[in-house]
Design an enzyme around this catalytic site. Structure first.
Site, PDB file in Angstrom:
ATOM      1  NE  ARG A  63      -3.226  -4.827  -2.564  1.00 32.05           N
ATOM      2  CZ  ARG A  63      -2.564  -4.009  -1.732  1.00 32.05           C
ATOM      3  NH1 ARG A  63      -2.519  -2.725  -1.996  1.00 32.05           N
ATOM      4  NH2 ARG A  63      -1.977  -4.463  -0.655  1.00 32.05           N
ATOM      5  CB  CYS A 116      -0.916   0.007   1.214  1.00 30.22           C
ATOM      6  SG  CYS A 116      -2.093  -1.355   1.238  1.00 30.22           S
TER       7      CYS A 116
END
Length: 207
Positions: A130, A53
């Site tokens: 995600r 991330c």
């Protein structure tokens, strides 16, 4: 947190209205519907202070101007608290030298993630988060992508897909494999006078 929930978890699909919600973010109180009239890329990540991330957010920050030039707002989401988001933003600045100019939404109850089908109703954590939703200026979801937690997204592909969606928006053209701005476009399947269909690739005439 105020969320316009879908009737069934995981029912958000291409062509649906993006569920509206109001929540706290790193840029203050946020409501998705205030961004009507602009394209929006709404994306989730499993948690703050995670390697994949962090690389995604750093690259999104570096490419912010490219999204801005396409009249597109970036909006991030994670189950972590606002305070964790703010600390992570500072850490990304220290580590990568980037300023995160887009809001990061807090979702500790996972209610937004579930409304968008990012997380199954029975899930106890956010490891499936995600996902990316491409939302047009009318608030309609035009494309989605979903990656496992251990594979990073391509920011360049996010930009390419956005350009392709904008190119075909309201136009009678198609984008071929790998299309990007400036390349030739396809024309829809043609109906012949005898009823046959000209299905083979027909490219737009670029004089």
């Amino acid at each position: 947190m105020d969320v316009e929930m879908m009737k069934t978890a995981g029912s958000v699909r291409i062509g649906n209205h993006a569920p509206d919600f109001q929540a706290r973010s790193t840029k203050g109180d946020f409501r998705l519907s205030t961004l009507r009239g602009q394209w929006v890329i709404f994306f989730s990540h499993p948690a703050d202070f995670t390697p994949v991330c962090s690389t995604e957010f750093a690259e999104l920050a570096r490419r912010q101007a490219a999204f801005d030039s396409l009249n597109c707002k970036l909006v991030g989401l994670s189950v972590d608290s606002l305070y964790a988001h703010l600390a992570w933003v500072r850490a990304l600045k220290d580590l990568f030298g980037v300023d995160i100019g887009f809001p990061i939404i807090e979702d500790p109850s996972m209610v937004v993630g579930r409304a968008y089908g990012m997380i199954d109703d029975a899930a106890f954590d956010s490891m499936t988060m995600r996902s990316t939703f491409f939302i047009d200026p009318q608030g309609i979801i035009r494309a989605t992508t979903c990656y496992p937690h251990n594979v990073g997204r391509s920011v360049e592909e996010m930009l390419r897909l956005l350009r392709a969606l904008q190119c075909v928006d309201g136009a009678d053209v198609l984008t071929p494999e790998g299309w990007d701005d400036g390349q030739r476009l396809l024309l829809p399947v043609a109906e012949q006078a005898d009823g046959d269909r000209d299905w083979f690739c027909r490219f737009e005439d670029r004089a």
